[in-house]
Design a protein around this motif. Sequence first.
Motif, PDB file in Angstrom:
ATOM      1  N   GLU A 131      26.588  51.491  46.452  1.00 28.29           N
ATOM      2  CA  GLU A 131      25.881  51.972  45.260  1.00 28.29           C
ATOM      3  C   GLU A 131      26.821  52.859  44.462  1.00 28.29           C
ATOM      4  O   GLU A 131      27.419  53.799  44.981  1.00 28.29           O
ATOM      5  N   GLY A 132      27.002  52.538  43.184  1.00 30.89           N
ATOM      6  CA  GLY A 132      27.899  53.324  42.351  1.00 30.89           C
ATOM      7  C   GLY A 132      29.361  52.990  42.519  1.00 30.89           C
ATOM      8  O   GLY A 132      30.219  53.590  41.866  1.00 30.89           O
ATOM      9  N   GLY A 133      29.672  52.030  43.397  1.00 28.26           N
ATOM     10  CA  GLY A 133      31.049  51.633  43.627  1.00 28.26           C
ATOM     11  C   GLY A 133      31.566  50.727  42.527  1.00 28.26           C
ATOM     12  O   GLY A 133      30.824  50.309  41.628  1.00 28.26           O
ATOM     13  N   PRO A 134      32.849  50.364  42.589  1.00 24.41           N
ATOM     14  CA  PRO A 134      33.455  49.603  41.493  1.00 24.41           C
ATOM     15  C   PRO A 134      32.960  48.169  41.362  1.00 24.41           C
ATOM     16  O   PRO A 134      33.169  47.545  40.316  1.00 24.41           O
ATOM     17  N   TYR A 135      32.297  47.632  42.413  1.00 23.29           N
ATOM     18  CA  TYR A 135      31.910  46.217  42.349  1.00 23.29           C
ATOM     19  C   TYR A 135      30.401  46.004  42.199  1.00 23.29           C
ATOM     20  O   TYR A 135      29.968  44.881  41.946  1.00 23.29           O
ATOM     21  N   ALA A 136      29.610  47.040  42.362  1.00 24.01           N
ATOM     22  CA  ALA A 136      28.164  46.896  42.186  1.00 24.01           C
ATOM     23  C   ALA A 136      27.854  46.512  40.743  1.00 24.01           C
ATOM     24  O   ALA A 136      28.339  47.146  39.798  1.00 24.01           O
ATOM     25  N   GLY A 137      27.063  45.446  40.569  1.00 18.61           N
ATOM     26  CA  GLY A 137      26.687  45.012  39.234  1.00 18.61           C
ATOM     27  C   GLY A 137      27.695  44.091  38.565  1.00 18.61           C
ATOM     28  O   GLY A 137      27.489  43.676  37.416  1.00 18.61           O
ATOM     29  N   LYS A 138      28.772  43.742  39.257  1.00 19.21           N
ATOM     30  CA  LYS A 138      29.793  42.873  38.675  1.00 19.21           C
ATOM     31  C   LYS A 138      29.490  41.403  38.986  1.00 19.21           C
ATOM     32  O   LYS A 138      29.096  41.058  40.106  1.00 19.21           O
ATOM     33  N   GLU A 139      29.678  40.543  37.975  1.00 19.59           N
ATOM     34  CA  GLU A 139      29.467  39.112  38.176  1.00 19.59           C
ATOM     35  C   GLU A 139      30.673  38.528  38.915  1.00 19.59           C
ATOM     36  O   GLU A 139      31.824  38.799  38.570  1.00 19.59           O
ATOM     37  N   LEU A 140      30.396  37.726  39.936  1.00 21.77           N
ATOM     38  CA  LEU A 140      31.459  37.208  40.783  1.00 21.77           C
ATOM     39  C   LEU A 140      32.476  36.380  39.993  1.00 21.77           C
ATOM     40  O   LEU A 140      33.676  36.412  40.266  1.00 21.77           O
ATOM     41  N   ALA A 141      32.000  35.656  38.996  1.00 19.87           N
ATOM     42  CA  ALA A 141      32.901  34.793  38.220  1.00 19.87           C
ATOM     43  C   ALA A 141      33.956  35.598  37.463  1.00 19.87           C
ATOM     44  O   ALA A 141      35.010  35.068  37.107  1.00 19.87           O
ATOM     45  N   LEU A 142      33.689  36.875  37.215  1.00 16.89           N
ATOM     46  CA  LEU A 142      34.609  37.709  36.428  1.00 16.89           C
ATOM     47  C   LEU A 142      35.579  38.496  37.301  1.00 16.89           C
ATOM     48  O   LEU A 142      36.451  39.192  36.772  1.00 16.89           O
ATOM     49  N   LEU A 143      35.437  38.402  38.612  1.00 20.18           N
ATOM     50  CA  LEU A 143      36.292  39.172  39.509  1.00 20.18           C
ATOM     51  C   LEU A 143      37.505  38.348  39.925  1.00 20.18           C
ATOM     52  O   LEU A 143      37.390  37.165  40.244  1.00 20.18           O
ATOM     53  N   ASP A 144      38.662  38.986  39.889  1.00 20.04           N
ATOM     54  CA  ASP A 144      39.919  38.323  40.246  1.00 20.04           C
ATOM     55  C   ASP A 144      40.506  39.040  41.458  1.00 20.04           C
ATOM     56  O   ASP A 144      40.924  40.191  41.367  1.00 20.04           O
ATOM     57  N   TRP A 145      40.511  38.358  42.599  1.00 20.72           N
ATOM     58  CA  TRP A 145      40.978  38.992  43.835  1.00 20.72           C
ATOM     59  C   TRP A 145      42.480  38.788  44.007  1.00 20.72           C
ATOM     60  O   TRP A 145      43.045  37.835  43.457  1.00 20.72           O
ATOM     61  N   PRO A 146      43.156  39.652  44.767  1.00 16.52           N
ATOM     62  CA  PRO A 146      44.620  39.587  44.904  1.00 16.52           C
ATOM     63  C   PRO A 146      45.100  38.278  45.539  1.00 16.52           C
ATOM     64  O   PRO A 146      44.369  37.624  46.289  1.00 16.52           O
ATOM     65  N   ASP A 147      46.347  37.925  45.243  1.00 13.58           N
ATOM     66  CA  ASP A 147      46.979  36.788  45.908  1.00 13.58           C
ATOM     67  C   ASP A 147      47.012  37.037  47.417  1.00 13.58           C
ATOM     68  O   ASP A 147      47.145  38.185  47.867  1.00 13.58           O
ATOM     69  N   GLY A 148      46.916  35.959  48.174  1.00 12.90           N
ATOM     70  CA  GLY A 148      46.924  36.100  49.623  1.00 12.90           C
ATOM     71  C   GLY A 148      45.563  36.431  50.199  1.00 12.90           C
ATOM     72  O   GLY A 148      45.448  36.770  51.378  1.00 12.90           O
ATOM     73  N   SER A 149      44.520  36.347  49.365  1.00 12.46           N
ATOM     74  CA  SER A 149      43.159  36.586  49.854  1.00 12.46           C
ATOM     75  C   SER A 149      42.235  35.495  49.314  1.00 12.46           C
ATOM     76  O   SER A 149      42.427  35.004  48.205  1.00 12.46           O
ATOM     77  N   PHE A 150      41.260  35.135  50.125  1.00 14.71           N
ATOM     78  CA  PHE A 150      40.270  34.140  49.709  1.00 14.71           C
ATOM     79  C   PHE A 150      38.884  34.707  49.975  1.00 14.71           C
ATOM     80  O   PHE A 150      38.547  35.032  51.116  1.00 14.71           O
ATOM     81  N   MET A 151      38.110  34.887  48.920  1.00 11.84           N
ATOM     82  CA  MET A 151      36.746  35.390  49.070  1.00 11.84           C
ATOM     83  C   MET A 151      35.841  34.229  49.482  1.00 11.84           C
ATOM     84  O   MET A 151      35.645  33.288  48.725  1.00 11.84           O
ATOM     85  N   ALA A 152      35.290  34.304  50.711  1.00  8.49           N
ATOM     86  CA  ALA A 152      34.586  33.166  51.302  1.00  8.49           C
ATOM     87  C   ALA A 152      33.101  33.138  50.995  1.00  8.49           C
ATOM     88  O   ALA A 152      32.483  32.068  50.995  1.00  8.49           O
ATOM     89  N   GLY A 153      32.505  34.298  50.747  1.00  9.51           N
ATOM     90  CA  GLY A 153      31.070  34.320  50.481  1.00  9.51           C
ATOM     91  C   GLY A 153      30.509  35.709  50.654  1.00  9.51           C
ATOM     92  O   GLY A 153      31.234  36.675  50.930  1.00  9.51           O
ATOM     93  N   ILE A 154      29.178  35.820  50.495  1.00 11.05           N
ATOM     94  CA  ILE A 154      28.517  37.114  50.660  1.00 11.05           C
ATOM     95  C   ILE A 154      27.271  36.950  51.530  1.00 11.05           C
ATOM     96  O   ILE A 154      26.685  35.864  51.608  1.00 11.05           O
TER      97      ILE A 154
END
Length: 445
Positions: free
Chosen positions: A161-184
């Motif tokens: 709550e109140g963190g940098p990713y709360a309320g962010k749309e997944l399509a707009l997030l760009d994760w670092p190279d060498g990482s794969f976001m698998a799901g939630i």
Amino acid sequence: MHIVIAGGGEIGSQIAKAIHKDHDVVVVDTNPEVKERLGNLDVQIVTGSITDPEMLREAKVDLCDTFIATTNWDEVNLIACMLAKGLGAKETLCFVGKQTYMDILTDPRTVELLGARIDQVFWPQRSLAREIVEVIRVPGAVDTETLAGGRLRFVEYQVREGGPYAGKELALLDWPDGSFMAGILREGRFMAVTDPGFSSLTLEPEDRIFFMTTPTGFDAIQACFAPKGRVRRVMVVGGGNVGYIVAQELLRVRLEVTIIDHDPDRCAWLAEQLPGALVLEGDGTDLELLEAEGLEHVDAIVAVTENDEKNLLVSLLAKQVGVQKVVTRVNRGENRRLFEHVGIDIPLTPRAAAVREVVDWLSPENVDHLALFEDKVELLEFELPGNFREIPFENLQLPRGAVAVALERGTKVYLRSPQLAVTAGDKLLVLTDRQVSNAVLEQIT
């Protein structure tokens, strides 16, 4: 397979729930309430003592492929396994709670004397301790697993709550190279990145996010969720087997460790065995004691007594004074949801590790159950058979709620990529909702 589980308590019940759809399962227990508790499962219940040969014969131990002794009494488990082997069980798995029994049963001299009467020994407390240490060493993470000899890392984070990713749309997030976001994981339901509509989701507080990473990708993703750096000071409340192993492992990686236990004899033993730790005799729920020993300055607290109520109180006190990472042992599985409901971020139970070890033992040789997260999400590894036809990652059809995240090929590892194809001999890593894991097994194997 015909499998007999001796003991329908916490661990035995969970093993039965995990395997009853794929095997012929019989549970033996003296408590008649077990029949009601497991009534919704396709298992046979035999009410009686697991050390009574007649009860074991009624459970058809003489015909069983695997006998699993899971009671809370080590001596009973040992006797039951020897009786089962004598009656004709092909293999016996024995759970123990004391380190002394683990040491004895894995000593080559004991193995030589006992022969093959006990085929495998499980010590859930040690598995839990190692899991706690892994979580402690990764700031910001709720859970983590090192894979492929350190060449891959799987990590789970929680949206705050109140963190940098709360309320962010997944399509707009760009994760670092060498990482794969698998799901939630949201409210007990796992949603894979390949599920329809996933990219349009908006992250909510309490969501759990799962990443597969390379070592460099792991460092980069850590910077996204834990920019403050590593844990240095840890307080452990509870000096039993779990607390001792946790403190021992943390000292080994040169962290500052304070361990609190109420038993003066145990404290004397701990001080002798752990010369690098500060050992205190006292009540871990005494706020004055905790504050006097610098609770507000520790980076993490680990509550691992054998009393759930005490662990909960210690954890709540730690949260109240602002400790960043609170790891809590939950002895009774039914309490886990309560701990999560009141805001305990990392409630861990010995049974999760125990169930995973047994399921992995019973699985086909080409399938490994690498990890279980939140009792809901499972990480599986499949060695693809020789007749497997090469197919691009993106064309690999898996059930909704499952996603292939990486593969091992010889000495190399690869994260999921549109340019990559899987082929015979590869070891494929799949993250899946437990409810569809059987469908994944059937589809790949």
